[in-house]
Design an enzyme around this catalytic site. Structure first.
Site, PDB file in Angstrom:
ATOM      1  N   GLU A  86       0.847  -1.209   0.000  1.00 42.18           N
ATOM      2  CA  GLU A  86       0.000   0.000   0.000  1.00 42.18           C
ATOM      3  C   GLU A  86       0.872   1.245   0.000  1.00 42.18           C
ATOM      4  OE1 GLU A  86      -2.739   1.420  -0.228  1.00 42.18           O
ATOM      5  OE2 GLU A  86      -4.409   0.167   0.424  1.00 42.18           O
ATOM      6  N   ASP A  87       0.354   2.321  -0.559  1.00 41.39           N
ATOM      7  CA  ASP A  87       1.060   3.597  -0.488  1.00 41.39           C
ATOM      8  C   ASP A  87       0.878   4.219   0.898  1.00 41.39           C
ATOM      9  OD1 ASP A  87      -1.666   3.959  -0.933  1.00 41.39           O
ATOM     10  OD2 ASP A  87      -1.434   5.507  -2.460  1.00 41.39           O
ATOM     11  N   ILE A  88      -0.369   4.231   1.363  1.00 38.76           N
ATOM     12  CA  ILE A  88      -0.652   4.900   2.627  1.00 38.76           C
ATOM     13  C   ILE A  88      -1.898   4.275   3.275  1.00 38.76           C
ATOM     14  CG2 ILE A  88      -2.016   6.726   1.483  1.00 38.76           C
ATOM     15  CD1 ILE A  88      -0.723   8.712   3.510  1.00 38.76           C
ATOM     16  N   ASP A 143      -4.770   5.231   5.881  1.00 40.23           N
ATOM     17  CA  ASP A 143      -5.353   6.427   6.480  1.00 40.23           C
ATOM     18  C   ASP A 143      -6.453   5.956   7.444  1.00 40.23           C
ATOM     19  OD1 ASP A 143      -6.420   8.959   6.892  1.00 40.23           O
ATOM     20  OD2 ASP A 143      -7.006   9.308   4.838  1.00 40.23           O
ATOM     21  N   GLY A 175      -8.064   3.258   7.130  1.00 40.84           N
ATOM     22  CA  GLY A 175      -7.922   1.798   7.223  1.00 40.84           C
ATOM     23  C   GLY A 175      -9.013   1.046   6.459  1.00 40.84           C
ATOM     24  N   THR A 185      -9.662   0.916   3.265  1.00 42.85           N
ATOM     25  CA  THR A 185      -9.159   0.257   2.050  1.00 42.85           C
ATOM     26  C   THR A 185      -8.397  -1.018   2.390  1.00 42.85           C
ATOM     27  OG1 THR A 185      -8.950   2.428   1.030  1.00 42.85           O
ATOM     28  CG2 THR A 185      -7.809   0.616  -0.065  1.00 42.85           C
ATOM     29  N   LYS A 187      -0.780   6.861   8.415  1.00 37.83           N
ATOM     30  CA  LYS A 187      -1.371   8.020   9.109  1.00 37.83           C
ATOM     31  C   LYS A 187      -2.152   7.485  10.307  1.00 37.83           C
ATOM     32  CE  LYS A 187      -2.864  10.838   5.373  1.00 37.83           C
ATOM     33  NZ  LYS A 187      -3.934  11.658   4.768  1.00 37.83           N
ATOM     34  N   ASP A 238      -1.412  10.941  -5.145  1.00 42.18           N
ATOM     35  CA  ASP A 238      -1.976  12.031  -5.952  1.00 42.18           C
ATOM     36  C   ASP A 238      -2.940  12.911  -5.158  1.00 42.18           C
ATOM     37  OD1 ASP A 238      -4.033   9.957  -5.771  1.00 42.18           O
ATOM     38  OD2 ASP A 238      -5.137  11.191  -7.215  1.00 42.18           O
TER      39      ASP A 238
HETATM   40  P1  IMP Z   1      -8.049   4.707   3.673  1.00 42.44           P
HETATM   41  O1  IMP Z   1      -9.041   3.750   3.096  1.00 42.44           O
HETATM   42  O2  IMP Z   1      -8.713   5.892   4.299  1.00 42.44           O
HETATM   43  O3  IMP Z   1      -7.062   4.054   4.612  1.00 42.44           O
HETATM   44  O4  IMP Z   1      -7.257   5.324   2.493  1.00 42.44           O
HETATM   45  C1  IMP Z   1      -6.345   4.639   1.772  1.00 42.44           C
HETATM   46  C2  IMP Z   1      -6.186   5.236   0.387  1.00 42.44           C
HETATM   47  O5  IMP Z   1      -6.543   6.621   0.323  1.00 42.44           O
HETATM   48  C3  IMP Z   1      -4.735   5.163   0.011  1.00 42.44           C
HETATM   49  O6  IMP Z   1      -4.429   3.955  -0.652  1.00 42.44           O
HETATM   50  C4  IMP Z   1      -4.578   6.383  -0.879  1.00 42.44           C
HETATM   51  O7  IMP Z   1      -4.882   6.042  -2.208  1.00 42.44           O
HETATM   52  C5  IMP Z   1      -5.607   7.378  -0.378  1.00 42.44           C
HETATM   53  N1  IMP Z   1      -4.997   8.376   0.542  1.00 42.44           N
HETATM   54  C6  IMP Z   1      -5.108   8.438   1.871  1.00 42.44           C
HETATM   55  N2  IMP Z   1      -4.411   9.474   2.382  1.00 42.44           N
HETATM   56  C7  IMP Z   1      -3.833  10.075   1.333  1.00 42.44           C
HETATM   57  C8  IMP Z   1      -2.937  11.198   1.213  1.00 42.44           C
HETATM   58  O8  IMP Z   1      -2.518  11.854   2.179  1.00 42.44           O
HETATM   59  N3  IMP Z   1      -2.549  11.504  -0.051  1.00 42.44           N
HETATM   60  C9  IMP Z   1      -2.958  10.821  -1.157  1.00 42.44           C
HETATM   61  N4  IMP Z   1      -3.772   9.759  -1.083  1.00 42.44           N
HETATM   62  C10 IMP Z   1      -4.197   9.378   0.155  1.00 42.44           C
END
Ligand code: IMP
Length: 173
Positions: A96-98, A100, A102, A104, A128, A156
């Site tokens: 995964e890139d990031i 946030d 959780g 995803t 994060k 992005d």
């Molecule tokens: P989550 O489902 O909220 O954990 O988000 C995960 C996905 O949101 C990551 O795989 C990213 O594609 C996108 N994302 C979350 N935070 C950022 C950020 O700070 N910059 C760019 N993309 C983000």
């Protein structure tokens, strides 16, 4: 071009990616491992991780989407599925890139577990932690960051900035 504050320079990223590849290799050694890159954000990270992985590393792609602008919708949709034959009975690493909220990673883990891998772990470049909604902790993470919206090195903002070789934050005027 907007002003960008650099958070992680290119050489810091590559040093940390090499360390992660070595840690992963010391775990799996001669076993076959399937790296599942979550498109599009993790593509640079997954490629660099693979290039630095000296063992038997395979590469598969999965595309899910949840983000609109700067916020996660929590509703995940699958845009590009995996082939279960490439996952069943294998050691799988989700790249995964990031992480946030959780949502995803939680979705991706469940999706892959349904394909009965031999083992499943996660490796994210950025974590994060403070923004977590789902109780999920990636097995490996490159850097823990504050609650900032970051761009570059694959990440992005509405499809922009992925091509930056560093990771930074857009300075809003
Ligand atoms: P989550 O489902 O909220 O954990 O988000 C995960 C996905 O949101 C990551 O795989 C990213 O594609 C996108 N994302 C979350 N935070 C950022 C950020 O700070 N910059 C760019 N993309 C983000």
């Amino acid at each position: 071009m907007d002003k960008i504050n650099v958070l992680f320079k290119e050489d810091e990223i590559s040093k940390r990616v090499k360390e992660l590849a070595e840690e992963l290799y010391s775990k799996y050694q001669d076993e076959e491992v399937v790296f599942v890159c979550t498109l599009k954000g993790a593509v640079f990270f997954a490629c660099d991780l693979l290039k630095n992985y000296p063992g038997d590393g395979r590469l598969e792609f999965l595309r899910v989407s949840s983000y609109e602008g700067e916020s996660s919708t929590g509703k995940i949709s699958l845009k590009l599925p995996l082939n279960a034959e490439h996952i069943n009975g294998k050691n799988v690493i989700v790249v995964e890139d990031i992480v946030d909220t959780g949502y995803t990673l939680d979705y991706v883990r469940k999706y892959i577990l349904d394909m009965h891998p031999k083992s499943l772990i996660e490796c994210t470049l950025l974590d994060k932690k403070a923004r977590r909604v789902v109780d999920i902790n990636p097995t490996y993470s490159g850097f823990v960051i504050d609650d900032l919206f970051v761009i570059g090195y694959g990440l992005d903002y509405d499809q922009k900035y992925r091509n930056l070789p560093y990771i930074g934050v857009v300075v809003k005027e």
